[in-house]
Design a protein around this motif. Structure first.
Motif, PDB file in Angstrom:
ATOM      1  N   LEU A 175     -20.258 -43.959  26.991  1.00 27.66           N
ATOM      2  CA  LEU A 175     -20.728 -44.255  28.346  1.00 27.66           C
ATOM      3  C   LEU A 175     -19.592 -44.658  29.272  1.00 27.66           C
ATOM      4  O   LEU A 175     -19.837 -44.963  30.451  1.00 27.66           O
ATOM      5  CB  LEU A 175     -21.779 -45.376  28.303  1.00 27.66           C
ATOM      6  CG  LEU A 175     -23.044 -45.085  27.486  1.00 27.66           C
ATOM      7  CD1 LEU A 175     -23.938 -46.319  27.437  1.00 27.66           C
ATOM      8  CD2 LEU A 175     -23.799 -43.894  28.058  1.00 27.66           C
ATOM      9  N   PHE A 176     -18.371 -44.658  28.765  1.00 25.60           N
ATOM     10  CA  PHE A 176     -17.174 -45.099  29.478  1.00 25.60           C
ATOM     11  C   PHE A 176     -17.397 -46.481  30.105  1.00 25.60           C
ATOM     12  O   PHE A 176     -17.344 -46.674  31.317  1.00 25.60           O
ATOM     13  CB  PHE A 176     -16.737 -44.097  30.546  1.00 25.60           C
ATOM     14  CG  PHE A 176     -15.327 -44.366  31.034  1.00 25.60           C
ATOM     15  CD1 PHE A 176     -14.242 -44.087  30.228  1.00 25.60           C
ATOM     16  CD2 PHE A 176     -15.108 -44.923  32.284  1.00 25.60           C
ATOM     17  CE1 PHE A 176     -12.951 -44.357  30.657  1.00 25.60           C
ATOM     18  CE2 PHE A 176     -13.820 -45.196  32.728  1.00 25.60           C
ATOM     19  CZ  PHE A 176     -12.743 -44.903  31.915  1.00 25.60           C
ATOM     20  N   GLN A 197     -17.229 -53.353  27.662  1.00 22.28           N
ATOM     21  CA  GLN A 197     -18.062 -53.601  26.484  1.00 22.28           C
ATOM     22  C   GLN A 197     -17.354 -53.151  25.204  1.00 22.28           C
ATOM     23  O   GLN A 197     -17.509 -53.783  24.156  1.00 22.28           O
ATOM     24  CB  GLN A 197     -19.395 -52.863  26.621  1.00 22.28           C
ATOM     25  CG  GLN A 197     -20.309 -53.409  27.699  1.00 22.28           C
ATOM     26  CD  GLN A 197     -21.695 -52.807  27.633  1.00 22.28           C
ATOM     27  OE1 GLN A 197     -22.084 -52.210  26.627  1.00 22.28           O
ATOM     28  NE2 GLN A 197     -22.463 -52.981  28.705  1.00 22.28           N
ATOM     29  N   MET A 198     -16.586 -52.073  25.296  1.00 23.81           N
ATOM     30  CA  MET A 198     -15.856 -51.600  24.127  1.00 23.81           C
ATOM     31  C   MET A 198     -14.858 -52.646  23.641  1.00 23.81           C
ATOM     32  O   MET A 198     -14.748 -52.915  22.443  1.00 23.81           O
ATOM     33  CB  MET A 198     -15.125 -50.300  24.460  1.00 23.81           C
ATOM     34  CG  MET A 198     -14.401 -49.669  23.285  1.00 23.81           C
ATOM     35  SD  MET A 198     -13.607 -48.115  23.732  1.00 23.81           S
ATOM     36  CE  MET A 198     -12.313 -48.722  24.838  1.00 23.81           C
ATOM     37  N   GLY A 223     -19.884 -51.584  15.404  1.00 23.28           N
ATOM     38  CA  GLY A 223     -19.322 -50.247  15.472  1.00 23.28           C
ATOM     39  C   GLY A 223     -20.084 -49.369  16.451  1.00 23.28           C
ATOM     40  O   GLY A 223     -19.485 -48.617  17.229  1.00 23.28           O
ATOM     41  N   TYR A 224     -21.405 -49.468  16.419  1.00 26.33           N
ATOM     42  CA  TYR A 224     -22.230 -48.716  17.370  1.00 26.33           C
ATOM     43  C   TYR A 224     -21.968 -49.181  18.795  1.00 26.33           C
ATOM     44  O   TYR A 224     -21.921 -48.360  19.724  1.00 26.33           O
ATOM     45  CB  TYR A 224     -23.708 -48.888  17.027  1.00 26.33           C
ATOM     46  CG  TYR A 224     -24.638 -48.311  18.065  1.00 26.33           C
ATOM     47  CD1 TYR A 224     -24.862 -46.935  18.131  1.00 26.33           C
ATOM     48  CD2 TYR A 224     -25.285 -49.138  18.986  1.00 26.33           C
ATOM     49  CE1 TYR A 224     -25.713 -46.397  19.090  1.00 26.33           C
ATOM     50  CE2 TYR A 224     -26.134 -48.605  19.950  1.00 26.33           C
ATOM     51  CZ  TYR A 224     -26.335 -47.235  19.991  1.00 26.33           C
ATOM     52  OH  TYR A 224     -27.164 -46.705  20.945  1.00 26.33           O
ATOM     53  N   LEU A 225     -21.797 -50.481  18.986  1.00 35.15           N
ATOM     54  CA  LEU A 225     -21.510 -51.014  20.322  1.00 35.15           C
ATOM     55  C   LEU A 225     -20.217 -50.414  20.869  1.00 35.15           C
ATOM     56  O   LEU A 225     -20.159 -49.996  22.039  1.00 35.15           O
ATOM     57  CB  LEU A 225     -21.409 -52.542  20.266  1.00 35.15           C
ATOM     58  CG  LEU A 225     -20.980 -53.238  21.560  1.00 35.15           C
ATOM     59  CD1 LEU A 225     -22.020 -53.012  22.661  1.00 35.15           C
ATOM     60  CD2 LEU A 225     -20.785 -54.737  21.317  1.00 35.15           C
ATOM     61  N   VAL A 226     -19.178 -50.347  20.038  1.00 38.97           N
ATOM     62  CA  VAL A 226     -17.897 -49.781  20.466  1.00 38.97           C
ATOM     63  C   VAL A 226     -18.040 -48.297  20.776  1.00 38.97           C
ATOM     64  O   VAL A 226     -17.577 -47.807  21.819  1.00 38.97           O
ATOM     65  CB  VAL A 226     -16.827 -50.015  19.384  1.00 38.97           C
ATOM     66  CG1 VAL A 226     -15.531 -49.274  19.727  1.00 38.97           C
ATOM     67  CG2 VAL A 226     -16.541 -51.506  19.221  1.00 38.97           C
TER      68      VAL A 226
END
Length: 277
Positions: A236-237, A241-242, A227-230
């Motif tokens: 950071l646009f 990675q999202m 969730g933090y990664l998304v």
């Protein structure tokens, strides 16, 4: 001298039914694999031909290469491990307690009358809304995230387990008693098997909701996890990675649901049904 014996028509029909069932399973498996592949190819084609904005809808090839990079540098594996730990601990703890409480409430009417309205009211409150209170009580750490997952798992399993016990056919209970099933024997041989279909339905629902909740808690109260990664990738646009995080979350849900389905087939072999068009 060899005597030819014609095949039994019943056996022939069973063989045809088994063959048809195998063909349907193979067809379903092929469709299940081919459909997402076809969609990914269309996505790739649309991005390559500028039918969609590749900056926002990152092509699958770029997403795949980004995933490889995140695996190599340890980011994806670390976040996956953190989210899986939070999910499993909360889901197993809350789910197990919910099953026990639900079965007890399903058996004892007095307890059901006393606690069912309270549990129904608490279940109506979005569990993620309780996270700020848990953060105040326990501080920023793993406990609030795990408790949030445990809470949603508890309520779903409590409701389904209680419904499973109450939905058992009274004639089945009478038949069990007629064959001498009383007390523990009635509980283990009639009540538990009779409530299992509802319990496993609750497990599937709880698994999906638990994954949503743990992801949501990592959006707002974590510095690690899928969730933090998304969320961080969105800030950071970095849509590539999202998308990696979103797809990984989806795969975690598929794996968890598959494990539950596999356990259900082992525990409830009588519930298997042939597939029909």
């Amino acid at each position: 001298m060899t005597i030819s014996v014609p095949n039994n028509p019943i056996n022939q029909e069973l063989d045809r039914s088994a063959l048809r069932s195998r063909r349907l399973r193979h067809r379903d498996l092929a469709l299940g694999v081919a459909t997402p592949i076809a969609l990914l190819l269309l996505w790739q084609l649309a991005s390559s031909t500028n039918l969609i904005d590749a900056k926002i809808f990152t092509p699958p090839s770029t997403i795949f290469s980004t995933a490889i990079t995140l695996v190599k540098n340890g980011v994806l594996t670390h976040d996956l491990g953190i989210t899986s730990l939070r999910l499993i601990v909360g889901f197993v703890t809350g789910g197990a307690l919910g099953i026990v409480v639900g079965i007890v409430l399903g058996i004892f009417r007095t307890l059901r009358a006393a606690f069912s309205p309270l549990f129904a009211a608490l279940y109506a409150v979005p569990q993620i809304a309780v996270l700020p209170l848990l953060l105040v009580i326990f501080g920023i750490g793993e406990t609030p995230k795990i408790l949030t997952v445990a809470a949603v798992s508890f309520f779903v399993l409590e409701i389904n387990a209680m419904a499973g016990v109450r939905s058992i056919d009274p004639q089945l209970l009478e038949a069990g008693r007629a064959y001498g099933a009383k007390g523990r024997r009635l509980f283990w041989h009639v009540l538990i098997p009779g409530s299992l279909p509802s319990v496993f339905t609750g497990l599937r629902v709880a698994a999906a909701l638990a994954l949503v909740v743990v992801t949501a808690t990592e959006f707002v109260a974590a510095n690690s996890g899928l969730g933090y990664l998304v969320w961080n990738s969105w800030q950071l646009f970095e849509p590539n990675q999202m998308y990696v995080g979103l797809i990984t979350i989806a795969l975690v849900g598929v794996v968890l649901t598959g494990i539950i389905e596999l356990i259900a087939r082992k525990v409830m072999p009588w519930s298997r049904r042939s597939s029909h068009d």
